[in-house]
Design a protein around this motif. Sequence first.
Motif, mmCIF file in Angstrom:
data_model
loop_
_atom_site.group_PDB
_atom_site.id
_atom_site.type_symbol
_atom_site.label_atom_id
_atom_site.label_comp_id
_atom_site.label_asym_id
_atom_site.label_seq_id
_atom_site.Cartn_x
_atom_site.Cartn_y
_atom_site.Cartn_z
ATOM 1 N N SER A 94 -2.301 0.108 6.826
ATOM 2 C CA SER A 94 -3.617 -0.015 6.471
ATOM 3 C C SER A 94 -3.531 -1.329 5.704
ATOM 4 O O SER A 94 -4.515 -2.006 5.483
ATOM 5 N N HIS A 104 -7.565 4.222 1.881
ATOM 6 C CA HIS A 104 -6.669 5.019 2.925
ATOM 7 C C HIS A 104 -5.542 5.721 2.272
ATOM 8 O O HIS A 104 -4.666 5.171 1.462
ATOM 9 N N LYS A 124 -4.087 2.220 10.705
ATOM 10 C CA LYS A 124 -4.220 3.023 9.532
ATOM 11 C C LYS A 124 -3.545 4.387 9.870
ATOM 12 O O LYS A 124 -3.684 5.497 9.019
ATOM 13 N N ASN A 125 -3.066 4.663 10.998
ATOM 14 C CA ASN A 125 -2.313 6.116 11.240
ATOM 15 C C ASN A 125 -0.985 5.891 10.767
ATOM 16 O O ASN A 125 -0.201 5.093 11.172
ATOM 17 N N TYR A 128 2.333 4.071 12.018
ATOM 18 C CA TYR A 128 2.935 2.876 11.307
ATOM 19 C C TYR A 128 4.459 2.964 11.092
ATOM 20 O O TYR A 128 5.313 1.946 11.452
ATOM 21 N N GLN A 155 -4.279 -6.942 9.728
ATOM 22 C CA GLN A 155 -4.490 -5.692 9.070
ATOM 23 C C GLN A 155 -3.411 -4.635 10.078
ATOM 24 O O GLN A 155 -3.537 -4.584 11.185
ATOM 25 N N HIS A 194 0.708 -1.039 0.239
ATOM 26 C CA HIS A 194 0.094 -0.083 -0.062
ATOM 27 C C HIS A 194 0.809 1.464 -0.022
ATOM 28 O O HIS A 194 1.736 1.429 1.068
#
Length: 449
Positions: A326, A69, A340-341, A345, A337, A55
């Motif tokens: 994410s 995201h 998402k931050n 991360y 998973q 991602h």
Amino acid sequence: MERHQLIEKYNVAGPRYTSYPTVPAWKTEDFNLPEWQIDVQKTFKKDKSIGVYIHLPYCESLCTFCACHKHITINHSVELPYIEALIKEWKLYLSLFDEKPVLKELHLGGGTPSFFSPKNLKWLMDELMEHVVIPEEHAYGFEGHPMNTSREHLQTLYDAGFRRVSFGVQDYDLAVQKAINRHQPFKKVKEVTEIAREIGYTSISHDLVYGLPFQSKESIQDTVQKTLTLRPDRLSFYSYAHVPWIKGNGQRGYSEENLPSGTEKRALYDLGKELFQAAGYQEVGMDHFALTNDELFTAQKAGDLHRNFMGYTTENAANLIGLGVSAIGNSATSYAQNGKNLKTYLEKVNNGQWPVIKGHLLDPSEVLARRIIEDIMCNFHSSRLGEFAIQNPDIYEKLTEMASDGILIFNKQELVVYPEGRAFVRNIAMLFDAYLNQNSPKPIFSKTI
């Protein structure tokens, strides 16, 4: 029952089923990281094949229809530290394996993968490929933004083994583009498509979206006809997922009154489908079309089509590894998973910590339900009903109503979706979802149609 009545009846909120159980059912607080790592290792011992989803979250501008995201910035100095973190996370996964994995699938998603320079993408690919075996049959692809995907991007990834690219088109109508903040002329899409074909990409896809603000039959027809002149090998024709309660103001750049919905929205899909099929494209799974010489079509015809977080795929790697903020992965019997931050991360990975924050370990009944749902989503039929009914005898009663509505036919062992019922595959899959009855205090999913 008339078609418009069926659409009104079944146009309810429901998952797209790139996994089962779906992400909202996964655990966060008590997710057992060591147990998940053991599951990944067990899967690898049985099958050395892996898929990798990377991602790449950065975009230079916000497309207001997007539910992915992403992180909006024009500061390209973020590229280097993010790739460094990806490489560190990749090495965490390599520490779980006792030999080189076989990289069957690879997908770069976002965000905008072509936000990153060709030089940095080459660096990332070199670090990844150094530690894997590349099989003769593999599927490597990336999402390209027509406005910033250069010849150098395409050549760099082609040299790394990529043969698939999907270009996000959405819609060519100027009013629609303005509403979703996605400005790109047809000539630019044509240019990048022709460059990809010249370089040697064998599967070029264009992603279109129906149900966007201000769309009409006229704008859909114009967009599709322009697309057909370029003859992409595949087409995605996605239903716009209006989920502003999840994505906040990013999906409130227009009013709900500007959106086609229900019967009107489905009519846009039916028009596109009619035009695609008249041009020689065949419907593959849900919201995908392909020429008959494309691998996606031949896989469905052979019963070898699969579905995961990368969408429909011709390969079925035992472990799918998700790298990046994410990102989601799965093993034979688990999901995981990353957080998402973005800041968190980066901090975790740079400190040698796993960035996984939630996941799910499947029990045997969930594995069976997942297989049935994948059967339905990929091939419009399943022959596993008898096994499922042993534990869920009420399934036949649930299917009876859909059969009476002309959506499917079934017996004790098998169900088959009628061609006219393919609009409702998400609704059919929902019958096998044990988590949907759990009440949620807020909306979770987009409408199924």
